[in-house]
Design an enzyme around this catalytic site. Structure first.
Site, mmCIF file in Angstrom:
data_model
loop_
_atom_site.group_PDB
_atom_site.id
_atom_site.type_symbol
_atom_site.label_atom_id
_atom_site.label_comp_id
_atom_site.label_asym_id
_atom_site.label_seq_id
_atom_site.Cartn_x
_atom_site.Cartn_y
_atom_site.Cartn_z
ATOM 1 N N TYR A 48 -10.108 9.946 2.720
ATOM 2 C CA TYR A 48 -9.815 8.512 1.716
ATOM 3 C C TYR A 48 -9.608 7.530 2.842
ATOM 4 O O TYR A 48 -8.963 7.883 3.823
ATOM 5 C CB TYR A 48 -8.784 8.885 0.783
ATOM 6 C CG TYR A 48 -8.532 7.678 -0.003
ATOM 7 C CD1 TYR A 48 -9.516 7.138 -0.752
ATOM 8 C CD2 TYR A 48 -7.396 6.869 0.030
ATOM 9 C CE1 TYR A 48 -9.377 5.965 -1.615
ATOM 10 C CE2 TYR A 48 -7.066 5.652 -0.761
ATOM 11 C CZ TYR A 48 -8.141 5.145 -1.562
ATOM 12 O OH TYR A 48 -8.018 4.045 -2.180
ATOM 13 N N ASP A 62 -0.826 -5.717 1.479
ATOM 14 C CA ASP A 62 -2.177 -5.411 0.617
ATOM 15 C C ASP A 62 -2.365 -6.323 -0.412
ATOM 16 O O ASP A 62 -1.910 -5.925 -1.420
ATOM 17 C CB ASP A 62 -1.957 -3.981 0.196
ATOM 18 C CG ASP A 62 -3.135 -3.408 -0.566
ATOM 19 O OD1 ASP A 62 -4.146 -3.870 -0.392
ATOM 20 O OD2 ASP A 62 -2.816 -2.398 -1.071
ATOM 21 N N ASP A 89 -11.761 2.484 -0.314
ATOM 22 C CA ASP A 89 -11.237 1.680 -1.181
ATOM 23 C C ASP A 89 -11.963 0.249 -1.062
ATOM 24 O O ASP A 89 -11.732 -0.548 -0.003
ATOM 25 C CB ASP A 89 -9.644 1.464 -1.044
ATOM 26 C CG ASP A 89 -9.065 0.591 -1.693
ATOM 27 O OD1 ASP A 89 -9.557 -0.143 -2.800
ATOM 28 O OD2 ASP A 89 -7.679 0.194 -1.707
ATOM 29 N N ASP A 91 -11.599 -2.350 -3.032
ATOM 30 C CA ASP A 91 -10.660 -3.397 -3.742
ATOM 31 C C ASP A 91 -11.538 -3.958 -5.139
ATOM 32 O O ASP A 91 -11.923 -3.090 -5.953
ATOM 33 C CB ASP A 91 -10.480 -4.613 -2.690
ATOM 34 C CG ASP A 91 -9.223 -4.174 -1.793
ATOM 35 O OD1 ASP A 91 -8.442 -3.251 -2.181
ATOM 36 O OD2 ASP A 91 -9.105 -4.840 -1.079
ATOM 37 N N HIS A 116 -14.565 3.159 -4.663
ATOM 38 C CA HIS A 116 -14.105 2.433 -5.935
ATOM 39 C C HIS A 116 -13.888 1.264 -5.977
ATOM 40 O O HIS A 116 -13.385 0.381 -5.038
ATOM 41 C CB HIS A 116 -12.704 3.272 -6.302
ATOM 42 C CG HIS A 116 -11.567 3.227 -5.354
ATOM 43 N ND1 HIS A 116 -10.870 1.997 -5.512
ATOM 44 C CD2 HIS A 116 -11.026 3.890 -4.683
ATOM 45 C CE1 HIS A 116 -9.788 2.343 -4.664
ATOM 46 N NE2 HIS A 116 -9.977 3.430 -4.235
ATOM 47 N N GLU A 118 -11.822 -2.090 -8.362
ATOM 48 C CA GLU A 118 -10.853 -2.001 -9.260
ATOM 49 C C GLU A 118 -11.047 -3.434 -10.288
ATOM 50 O O GLU A 118 -11.822 -4.217 -10.211
ATOM 51 C CB GLU A 118 -9.543 -2.144 -8.718
ATOM 52 C CG GLU A 118 -9.299 -3.490 -7.709
ATOM 53 C CD GLU A 118 -8.310 -2.837 -6.950
ATOM 54 O OE1 GLU A 118 -7.406 -3.660 -6.873
ATOM 55 O OE2 GLU A 118 -8.271 -2.033 -5.899
ATOM 56 N N CYS A 126 -1.202 -4.487 -4.540
ATOM 57 C CA CYS A 126 -1.257 -3.110 -4.439
ATOM 58 C C CYS A 126 -0.884 -2.627 -5.969
ATOM 59 O O CYS A 126 -0.072 -3.083 -6.753
ATOM 60 C CB CYS A 126 0.138 -2.570 -3.571
ATOM 61 S SG CYS A 126 0.627 -1.107 -3.600
ATOM 62 N N ARG A 161 -11.777 1.938 -10.689
ATOM 63 C CA ARG A 161 -10.429 2.030 -10.902
ATOM 64 C C ARG A 161 -9.913 0.815 -11.718
ATOM 65 O O ARG A 161 -10.396 -0.105 -11.930
ATOM 66 C CB ARG A 161 -9.666 1.703 -9.679
ATOM 67 C CG ARG A 161 -8.057 1.601 -9.631
ATOM 68 C CD ARG A 161 -7.597 1.206 -8.004
ATOM 69 N NE ARG A 161 -6.572 0.343 -8.112
ATOM 70 C CZ ARG A 161 -5.830 -0.095 -7.018
ATOM 71 N NH1 ARG A 161 -6.147 0.356 -5.806
ATOM 72 N NH2 ARG A 161 -4.896 -0.725 -7.251
ATOM 73 N N GLU A 191 -4.969 4.050 -12.378
ATOM 74 C CA GLU A 191 -4.089 3.671 -11.356
ATOM 75 C C GLU A 191 -2.595 3.735 -12.136
ATOM 76 O O GLU A 191 -2.455 3.215 -13.288
ATOM 77 C CB GLU A 191 -4.307 2.516 -10.639
ATOM 78 C CG GLU A 191 -3.092 1.939 -9.790
ATOM 79 C CD GLU A 191 -3.170 2.913 -8.490
ATOM 80 O OE1 GLU A 191 -2.654 4.148 -8.674
ATOM 81 O OE2 GLU A 191 -3.063 2.500 -7.342
ATOM 82 N N ASN A 213 -3.853 9.440 -8.009
ATOM 83 C CA ASN A 213 -3.439 8.908 -6.789
ATOM 84 C C ASN A 213 -2.112 9.354 -6.459
ATOM 85 O O ASN A 213 -0.874 9.017 -7.149
ATOM 86 C CB ASN A 213 -3.421 7.493 -6.824
ATOM 87 C CG ASN A 213 -2.967 6.512 -5.774
ATOM 88 O OD1 ASN A 213 -2.689 7.228 -4.408
ATOM 89 N ND2 ASN A 213 -2.580 5.307 -5.847
#
Length: 303
Positions: A48, A62, A89, A91, A116, A118, A126, A161, A191, A213
């Site tokens: 990952y 983040d 990721d 984002d 992924h 989101e 974050c 996500r 998440e 996660n």
């Protein structure tokens, strides 16, 4: 030696098959290409790449400060160094529909097996911090449709996500997850679930793979692989764990150096030179070098 001999399309095909097997896949987070190789060596299922880790590597929080170019470049460095499939990721897709489409194709070119996207607003936060905001349903679905339409390799896994659990509750998270699947998501990353029953509820509501996660110091309890396997979770990530462990060790070592003037006390806890060289396959490089340069000038003096 050098890079993985397994092509990105083959890695994607293998990931698809693994997700369909019903087995729980474990993807520790790599913080550089060398750690990705170690993850493979230790027998895990995949690697990952966390946006939080890439931000931290740059000394940044983040909060959406990294760019597509930065993340894709690091993803390519990591993906080419391991035979394992890589999940990155992405984002919020680094923008809206057309940006999302470009991001997907850029990550395809980087060699990842999955990504992924989101449903937070830009700039994101974050996923385990308070004060998050999510986009409306239409925008969230538009991102996933754009991602699914943009991919050229049908085996590239597009994962959605959703962060809506922390904003509107579990029922809203399940409802949005279903809509994201209808929009083209191959898998769902819910998440900041509060407990195992919430993961189980999401799993029961969907016909696609579900990711858990397991990040330390977050909203979710750290459940074991057996617990997640029992409720049917398909993939679990440990996004920042290796970075936290490495930085914790570095902090202790620097304290020792400051106090003692030497790192002699830390040597037993270090990776040895032999272990590093074995991980880097020094012998393979040496054999290659010897084969290429195994001649003398005298052998070619008359040619």
């Amino acid at each position: 030696m050098l890079y993985s001999a397994i092509t990105p399309p083959e890695k994607r095909s293998r990931l698809r098959a693994a997700l369909a097997s019903g087995e729980l896949l474990q993807f520790p987070g790599a913080f550089n290409p060398l750690s990705a190789r170690l993850i493979e060596r230790k027998g895990f299922d995949g690697v990952y790449i966390s946006g939080a880790v890439l931000s931290a590597e740059l000394g940044l929080p983040d909060i959406g400060l990294t760019t597509l170019t930065e993340v894709a470049a690091r993803a390519a460095q990591i993906a080419r160094m391991t035979d394992l499939p890589v999940l990155v990721d992405a984002d919020t897709g680094f923008g809206e529909s057309m940006n999302v489409a470009r991001s997907v194709q850029t990550f395809e070119d980087a060699g990842v097996a999955a990504l992924h996207i989101e449903d937070q607003v830009n700039p994101k936060r974050c996923g385990h911090l308070d004060g998050k905001s999510v986009v409306d349903t239409g925008t969230a679905l538009q991102r996933i449709r754009a991602a699914a339409d943009a991919r050229r390799d049908p085996d590239l896994v597009i994962m959605a996500r959703t962060d809506i659990r922390a904003v509107e509750g579990l029922d809203a998270a399940i409802d949005r997850a279903r809509q994201l699947v209808d929009a083209g998501a191959d898998a769902i990353f819910p998440e900041a679930m509060r407990d195992l029953s919430e993961f189980a509820a999401v799993r029961a509501a969907l016909d696609v793979p579900v990711l858990a996660n397991m990040t330390e110091f977050g909203k979710s309890e750290l459940f074991g692989a057996d617990q997640l396997r029992e409720i049917g979770v398909n993939l679990v990530i440990y996004p920042v764990s290796l970075l936290r462990i490495a930085m914790g060790a570095a902090m202790r070592a620097l304290d020792t150096l400051r106090a003692d003037g030497s790192l002699k006390a830390e040597v037993p806890r270090m990776q040895t030179r032999a272990e590093l060289y074995e991980l880097l396959d020094y012998e393979g490089y040496s054999r290659f070098d010897s084969d290429v340069f195994s001649f003398t000038l005298d052998d070619h003096i008359n040619t």
